[in-house]
Design a protein around this motif. Structure first.
Motif, PDB file in Angstrom:
ATOM      1  N   TYR A   8       1.077  -1.146  -0.170  1.00 54.74           N
ATOM      2  CA  TYR A   8      -0.090   0.240  -0.051  1.00 54.74           C
ATOM      3  C   TYR A   8       0.983   1.328   0.092  1.00 54.74           C
ATOM      4  O   TYR A   8       1.806   1.443   0.978  1.00 54.74           O
ATOM      5  CB  TYR A   8      -0.945   0.034   1.098  1.00 54.74           C
ATOM      6  CG  TYR A   8      -2.149   1.035   1.116  1.00 54.74           C
ATOM      7  CD1 TYR A   8      -3.380   0.253   0.846  1.00 54.74           C
ATOM      8  CD2 TYR A   8      -1.803   2.388   1.077  1.00 54.74           C
ATOM      9  CE1 TYR A   8      -4.472   0.986   0.405  1.00 54.74           C
ATOM     10  CE2 TYR A   8      -2.981   3.064   0.979  1.00 54.74           C
ATOM     11  CZ  TYR A   8      -4.243   2.657   0.618  1.00 54.74           C
ATOM     12  OH  TYR A   8      -5.468   3.409   0.322  1.00 54.74           O
ATOM     13  N   VAL A   9       0.733   2.045  -0.934  1.00 52.41           N
ATOM     14  CA  VAL A   9       1.626   3.036  -1.324  1.00 52.41           C
ATOM     15  C   VAL A   9       0.799   4.501  -1.158  1.00 52.41           C
ATOM     16  O   VAL A   9      -0.060   4.531  -1.787  1.00 52.41           O
ATOM     17  CB  VAL A   9       2.365   2.944  -2.437  1.00 52.41           C
ATOM     18  CG1 VAL A   9       3.352   4.244  -2.570  1.00 52.41           C
ATOM     19  CG2 VAL A   9       3.264   1.897  -2.616  1.00 52.41           C
ATOM     20  N   LEU A  10       1.245   5.506  -0.478  1.00 50.53           N
ATOM     21  CA  LEU A  10       0.796   6.697  -0.286  1.00 50.53           C
ATOM     22  C   LEU A  10       1.816   7.742  -0.499  1.00 50.53           C
ATOM     23  O   LEU A  10       3.053   7.665   0.118  1.00 50.53           O
ATOM     24  CB  LEU A  10       0.383   7.360   1.031  1.00 50.53           C
ATOM     25  CG  LEU A  10      -1.044   6.693   1.501  1.00 50.53           C
ATOM     26  CD1 LEU A  10      -1.684   7.130   2.819  1.00 50.53           C
ATOM     27  CD2 LEU A  10      -2.252   6.804   0.393  1.00 50.53           C
ATOM     28  N   ALA A  11       1.683   8.640  -1.281  1.00 49.57           N
ATOM     29  CA  ALA A  11       2.655   9.687  -1.530  1.00 49.57           C
ATOM     30  C   ALA A  11       2.199  11.182  -1.521  1.00 49.57           C
ATOM     31  O   ALA A  11       1.208  11.495  -1.906  1.00 49.57           O
ATOM     32  CB  ALA A  11       3.337   9.400  -2.873  1.00 49.57           C
ATOM     33  N   ALA A  64       6.669   9.750   0.741  1.00 49.24           N
ATOM     34  CA  ALA A  64       6.190   8.588   0.425  1.00 49.24           C
ATOM     35  C   ALA A  64       6.127   7.534   1.565  1.00 49.24           C
ATOM     36  O   ALA A  64       7.368   7.545   2.244  1.00 49.24           O
ATOM     37  CB  ALA A  64       6.508   7.874  -0.834  1.00 49.24           C
ATOM     38  N   VAL A  66       5.284   3.257   2.349  1.00 49.93           N
ATOM     39  CA  VAL A  66       5.123   2.144   1.557  1.00 49.93           C
ATOM     40  C   VAL A  66       4.916   0.974   2.780  1.00 49.93           C
ATOM     41  O   VAL A  66       5.683   0.801   3.584  1.00 49.93           O
ATOM     42  CB  VAL A  66       6.498   1.565   0.730  1.00 49.93           C
ATOM     43  CG1 VAL A  66       5.958   0.210   0.380  1.00 49.93           C
ATOM     44  CG2 VAL A  66       6.987   2.593  -0.441  1.00 49.93           C
ATOM     45  N   ARG A  79      -4.042   1.566   4.747  1.00 51.70           N
ATOM     46  CA  ARG A  79      -4.239   3.149   4.486  1.00 51.70           C
ATOM     47  C   ARG A  79      -4.250   3.824   5.779  1.00 51.70           C
ATOM     48  O   ARG A  79      -3.446   4.738   5.769  1.00 51.70           O
ATOM     49  CB  ARG A  79      -5.643   3.231   3.861  1.00 51.70           C
ATOM     50  CG  ARG A  79      -5.660   4.889   3.458  1.00 51.70           C
ATOM     51  CD  ARG A  79      -6.839   4.923   2.578  1.00 51.70           C
ATOM     52  NE  ARG A  79      -6.941   6.322   2.457  1.00 51.70           N
ATOM     53  CZ  ARG A  79      -6.470   6.885   1.200  1.00 51.70           C
ATOM     54  NH1 ARG A  79      -5.701   6.240   0.475  1.00 51.70           N
ATOM     55  NH2 ARG A  79      -6.892   8.537   1.228  1.00 51.70           N
ATOM     56  N   CYS A  82      -0.388   3.857   6.856  1.00 54.16           N
ATOM     57  CA  CYS A  82       0.273   4.929   6.012  1.00 54.16           C
ATOM     58  C   CYS A  82      -0.049   6.102   6.090  1.00 54.16           C
ATOM     59  O   CYS A  82       0.913   7.148   5.940  1.00 54.16           O
ATOM     60  CB  CYS A  82      -0.073   4.227   4.556  1.00 54.16           C
ATOM     61  SG  CYS A  82       0.810   2.768   4.067  1.00 54.16           S
ATOM     62  N   PRO A 144       1.026  13.090  -6.814  1.00 55.34           N
ATOM     63  CA  PRO A 144       1.200  11.800  -5.813  1.00 55.34           C
ATOM     64  C   PRO A 144       0.757  10.402  -6.478  1.00 55.34           C
ATOM     65  O   PRO A 144       1.358   9.527  -6.218  1.00 55.34           O
ATOM     66  CB  PRO A 144       0.005  12.286  -4.695  1.00 55.34           C
ATOM     67  CG  PRO A 144      -0.152  13.425  -4.717  1.00 55.34           C
ATOM     68  CD  PRO A 144       0.216  14.163  -6.214  1.00 55.34           C
ATOM     69  N   ASP A 145      -0.131  10.576  -7.501  1.00 51.70           N
ATOM     70  CA  ASP A 145      -0.601   9.329  -8.267  1.00 51.70           C
ATOM     71  C   ASP A 145       0.710   8.922  -8.933  1.00 51.70           C
ATOM     72  O   ASP A 145       1.067   7.729  -8.918  1.00 51.70           O
ATOM     73  CB  ASP A 145      -1.716   9.540  -9.136  1.00 51.70           C
ATOM     74  CG  ASP A 145      -2.141   8.381  -9.796  1.00 51.70           C
ATOM     75  OD1 ASP A 145      -2.733   7.608  -9.674  1.00 51.70           O
ATOM     76  OD2 ASP A 145      -1.741   8.472 -11.164  1.00 51.70           O
ATOM     77  N   ALA A 148       3.409   7.508  -6.405  1.00 51.71           N
ATOM     78  CA  ALA A 148       3.053   6.388  -5.981  1.00 51.71           C
ATOM     79  C   ALA A 148       3.333   5.174  -6.633  1.00 51.71           C
ATOM     80  O   ALA A 148       3.704   4.170  -6.378  1.00 51.71           O
ATOM     81  CB  ALA A 148       1.653   6.353  -5.385  1.00 51.71           C
ATOM     82  N   ALA A 152       5.821   2.385  -6.134  1.00 54.75           N
ATOM     83  CA  ALA A 152       5.398   1.025  -5.799  1.00 54.75           C
ATOM     84  C   ALA A 152       6.007   0.108  -7.015  1.00 54.75           C
ATOM     85  O   ALA A 152       6.739  -0.992  -6.701  1.00 54.75           O
ATOM     86  CB  ALA A 152       3.845   0.949  -6.380  1.00 54.75           C
TER      87      ALA A 152
END
Length: 177
Positions: A8-11, A64, A66, A79, A82, A144-145, A148, A152
């Motif tokens: 699960y990745v947030l950036a 980011a 991960v 989520r 993160c 961010p999309d 990420a 990832a």
């Protein structure tokens, strides 16, 4: 999110106000005819490379998180973990305003509940403004999309694209099992 890889990745891209217009223009310039927005999963490998080269020119400041070892049934938990770490990083940097990509009414409410819980625990400063927006209305949400997606890919062994952005990128890894 890469469920098969347990990621699960947030950036976040930290964009100074005085550079926001420049960043938006650079992102709009990357659109193909009739393309409403940049979205990582929709781009082919050659195009992804072109996009990352363009972003490297912007001297991005990226944070980011991960989440690894994520069971497919624990995506909401991943989520939250993160987001907790990402907001902590943003608070440490004294980021005054966060714009999250909207996830629909229910998703936005879950995120708002998380923000309020962090505020209640004094982990998020009261002066940090958090709001949600549609990526069709603000090009900065494309960053961010894309980031990420790059991060990832690197987490699963495809490191070439991240290598082009490495200098301004902070990546925290945490277990989400």
């Amino acid at each position: 999110m890469r469920v098969g890889a347990g990621l699960y990745v947030l950036a976040a891209a930290v964009v100074p106000n005085h550079q926001a217009g420049t960043y938006r223009a650079a992102l709009r310039a990357l659109l193909l005819p009739r393309q409403p927005r940049l979205h990582w999963r929709d781009e082919k490998p050659k195009r992804r490379l072109e996009i990352v080269y363009a972003l490297a020119e912007l001297s991005l400041d990226v944070i980011a998180v991960v989440g690894t070892d994520m069971p497919s049934t624990k995506q909401k938990r991943a989520r939250r973990k993160c987001m907790d770490r990402l907001y902590w990083r943003l608070a440490q940097r004294r980021v005054p305003h966060v714009i999250m990509e909207g996830r629909g009414q229910a998703g936005n409410k879950e995120d708002l509940d998380m923000v309020n819980a962090l505020r209640a625990q004094n982990m998020l400063p009261d002066e940090m403004r958090v709001e949600w927006a549609d990526p069709l209305c603000d090009e900065l949400l494309w960053l961010p999309d894309i980031l990420a997606g790059v991060i990832a890919a690197a987490a699963t062994g495809e490191t070439a694209l991240l290598g082009l952005l490495e200098e301004g990128v902070i990546v925290d890894r945490l277990r989400c099992d």
